[in-house]
Design a protein around this motif. Structure first.
Motif, short mmCIF file in Angstrom:
data_model
loop_
_atom_site.label_atom_id
_atom_site.label_comp_id
_atom_site.label_asym_id
_atom_site.label_seq_id
_atom_site.Cartn_x
_atom_site.Cartn_y
_atom_site.Cartn_z
N MET A 1 0.83 -1.18 0.00
CA MET A 1 0.00 0.00 0.00
C MET A 1 0.87 1.25 0.00
O MET A 1 1.97 1.27 0.53
N THR A 2 0.34 2.29 -0.54
CA THR A 2 1.02 3.58 -0.55
C THR A 2 0.95 4.19 0.84
O THR A 2 -0.11 4.20 1.46
N PRO A 3 2.08 4.70 1.36
CA PRO A 3 2.03 5.36 2.66
C PRO A 3 1.02 6.51 2.66
O PRO A 3 0.88 7.22 1.67
N GLY A 4 0.31 6.66 3.78
CA GLY A 4 -0.72 7.69 3.89
C GLY A 4 -0.40 8.73 4.94
O GLY A 4 0.75 8.87 5.38
N THR A 5 -1.42 9.44 5.38
CA THR A 5 -1.23 10.53 6.32
C THR A 5 -0.73 10.04 7.69
O THR A 5 0.03 10.74 8.35
N VAL A 6 -1.15 8.84 8.11
CA VAL A 6 -0.66 8.31 9.39
C VAL A 6 0.84 8.03 9.29
O VAL A 6 1.60 8.31 10.23
N HIS A 7 1.29 7.51 8.16
CA HIS A 7 2.72 7.27 7.96
C HIS A 7 3.50 8.59 8.03
O HIS A 7 4.59 8.64 8.60
N GLN A 8 2.94 9.63 7.46
CA GLN A 8 3.59 10.95 7.52
C GLN A 8 3.66 11.45 8.96
O GLN A 8 4.66 12.03 9.37
N MET A 9 2.61 11.20 9.74
CA MET A 9 2.61 11.59 11.14
C MET A 9 3.70 10.83 11.91
O MET A 9 4.45 11.41 12.69
N VAL A 10 3.78 9.52 11.68
CA VAL A 10 4.78 8.69 12.35
C VAL A 10 6.19 9.17 11.98
O VAL A 10 7.08 9.22 12.84
N ALA A 11 6.40 9.54 10.73
CA ALA A 11 7.73 9.97 10.26
C ALA A 11 8.22 11.22 10.99
O ALA A 11 9.43 11.46 11.04
N LYS A 12 7.32 11.98 11.57
CA LYS A 12 7.74 13.18 12.31
C LYS A 12 8.59 12.84 13.52
O LYS A 12 9.29 13.70 14.04
N TYR A 70 1.51 0.52 9.99
CA TYR A 70 0.11 0.95 9.98
C TYR A 70 -0.56 0.42 8.72
O TYR A 70 -0.02 0.53 7.61
N ASP A 71 -1.74 -0.18 8.88
CA ASP A 71 -2.52 -0.72 7.77
C ASP A 71 -3.56 0.32 7.36
O ASP A 71 -4.50 0.59 8.10
N ASN A 72 -3.39 0.91 6.18
CA ASN A 72 -4.32 1.93 5.69
C ASN A 72 -5.74 1.39 5.50
O ASN A 72 -6.71 2.09 5.76
N ALA A 73 -5.86 0.14 5.05
CA ALA A 73 -7.18 -0.42 4.76
C ALA A 73 -7.97 -0.68 6.04
O ALA A 73 -9.16 -0.35 6.12
N LYS A 74 -7.32 -1.26 7.04
CA LYS A 74 -8.00 -1.58 8.30
C LYS A 74 -7.98 -0.42 9.29
O LYS A 74 -8.67 -0.46 10.30
N LYS A 75 -7.12 0.57 9.02
CA LYS A 75 -6.97 1.75 9.88
C LYS A 75 -6.54 1.36 11.30
O LYS A 75 -7.07 1.82 12.29
N VAL A 76 -5.52 0.47 11.37
CA VAL A 76 -4.98 0.02 12.64
C VAL A 76 -3.46 -0.08 12.54
O VAL A 76 -2.90 -0.32 11.48
N PHE A 77 -2.79 0.09 13.70
CA PHE A 77 -1.37 -0.20 13.79
C PHE A 77 -1.22 -1.71 13.92
O PHE A 77 -2.00 -2.36 14.62
N ILE A 78 -0.21 -2.25 13.26
CA ILE A 78 0.02 -3.69 13.24
C ILE A 78 1.17 -4.03 14.18
O ILE A 78 2.27 -3.53 13.99
N PRO A 79 0.93 -4.89 15.18
CA PRO A 79 2.03 -5.27 16.07
C PRO A 79 3.00 -6.19 15.34
O PRO A 79 2.60 -6.93 14.43
N PRO A 80 4.29 -6.14 15.72
CA PRO A 80 5.25 -7.05 15.09
C PRO A 80 4.81 -8.49 15.34
O PRO A 80 4.30 -8.82 16.40
N GLY A 81 4.99 -9.33 14.37
CA GLY A 81 4.49 -10.69 14.50
C GLY A 81 5.55 -11.66 14.44
O GLY A 81 5.63 -12.74 14.63
#
Length: 81
Positions: A1-12, A70-81
Protein backbone atom coordinates in the motif's frame (compact mmCIF):
# COMPACT_ATOMS: atom_id res chain seq x y z
CA UNK A 1 0.00 0.00 0.00
CA UNK A 2 1.02 3.58 -0.55
CA UNK A 3 2.03 5.36 2.66
CA UNK A 4 -0.72 7.69 3.89
CA UNK A 5 -1.23 10.53 6.32
CA UNK A 6 -0.66 8.31 9.39
CA UNK A 7 2.72 7.27 7.96
CA UNK A 8 3.59 10.95 7.52
CA UNK A 9 2.61 11.59 11.14
CA UNK A 10 4.78 8.69 12.35
CA UNK A 11 7.73 9.97 10.26
CA UNK A 12 7.74 13.18 12.31
CA UNK A 13 9.37 11.20 15.12
CA UNK A 14 12.30 10.14 12.92
CA UNK A 15 15.69 11.08 14.30
CA UNK A 16 17.78 10.57 17.41
CA UNK A 17 16.20 10.60 20.87
CA UNK A 18 17.45 10.33 24.46
CA UNK A 19 15.54 8.51 27.19
CA UNK A 20 15.60 8.44 30.98
CA UNK A 21 14.42 4.96 31.98
CA UNK A 22 12.95 4.04 35.37
CA UNK A 23 12.17 0.38 36.20
CA UNK A 24 10.71 -1.26 39.28
CA UNK A 25 11.77 -4.88 39.69
CA UNK A 26 9.07 -5.58 42.31
CA UNK A 27 6.39 -3.65 44.21
CA UNK A 28 7.89 -1.58 46.99
CA UNK A 29 11.45 -1.95 45.70
CA UNK A 30 13.42 1.18 44.86
CA UNK A 31 13.49 2.00 41.15
CA UNK A 32 16.48 1.32 38.92
CA UNK A 33 17.35 4.28 36.71
CA UNK A 34 19.36 4.36 33.50
CA UNK A 35 19.69 6.27 30.26
CA UNK A 36 19.22 5.12 26.70
CA UNK A 37 19.24 6.43 23.16
CA UNK A 38 17.10 5.50 20.21
CA UNK A 39 17.05 6.25 16.52
CA UNK A 40 13.80 6.20 14.51
CA UNK A 41 13.91 5.83 10.73
CA UNK A 42 11.19 5.23 8.13
CA UNK A 43 12.06 2.22 5.94
CA UNK A 44 10.66 0.22 3.04
CA UNK A 45 9.34 3.18 1.11
CA UNK A 46 7.98 4.95 4.18
CA UNK A 47 5.67 2.05 5.12
CA UNK A 48 7.37 1.07 8.39
CA UNK A 49 9.29 2.86 11.11
CA UNK A 50 12.33 1.07 12.50
CA UNK A 51 13.57 1.95 15.99
CA UNK A 52 17.00 0.96 17.33
CA UNK A 53 17.73 1.30 21.06
CA UNK A 54 21.05 1.34 22.93
CA UNK A 55 21.66 1.82 26.61
CA UNK A 56 22.23 -0.05 29.85
CA UNK A 57 19.93 -2.27 31.87
CA UNK A 58 20.95 -3.35 35.37
CA UNK A 59 24.50 -2.18 34.62
CA UNK A 60 24.82 -4.24 31.43
CA UNK A 61 24.85 -3.02 27.82
CA UNK A 62 21.46 -3.31 26.10
CA UNK A 63 20.44 -3.18 22.44
CA UNK A 64 16.90 -3.45 21.17
CA UNK A 65 14.88 -2.99 18.02
CA UNK A 66 11.28 -2.10 17.25
CA UNK A 67 9.15 -1.99 14.13
CA UNK A 68 5.97 0.08 13.73
CA UNK A 69 3.50 -0.52 10.89
CA UNK A 70 0.11 0.95 9.98
CA UNK A 71 -2.52 -0.72 7.77
CA UNK A 72 -4.32 1.93 5.69
CA UNK A 73 -7.18 -0.42 4.76
CA UNK A 74 -8.00 -1.58 8.30
CA UNK A 75 -6.97 1.75 9.88
CA UNK A 76 -4.98 0.02 12.64
CA UNK A 77 -1.37 -0.20 13.79
CA UNK A 78 0.02 -3.69 13.24
CA UNK A 79 2.03 -5.27 16.07
CA UNK A 80 5.25 -7.05 15.09
CA UNK A 81 4.49 -10.69 14.50
Amino acid sequence: MTPGTVHQMVAKSDGDWKADVTMWMSPGAPPTKSTAACTNKMILGGRYQETKYTGTMMGMPFEGMGLLAYDNAKKVFIPPG
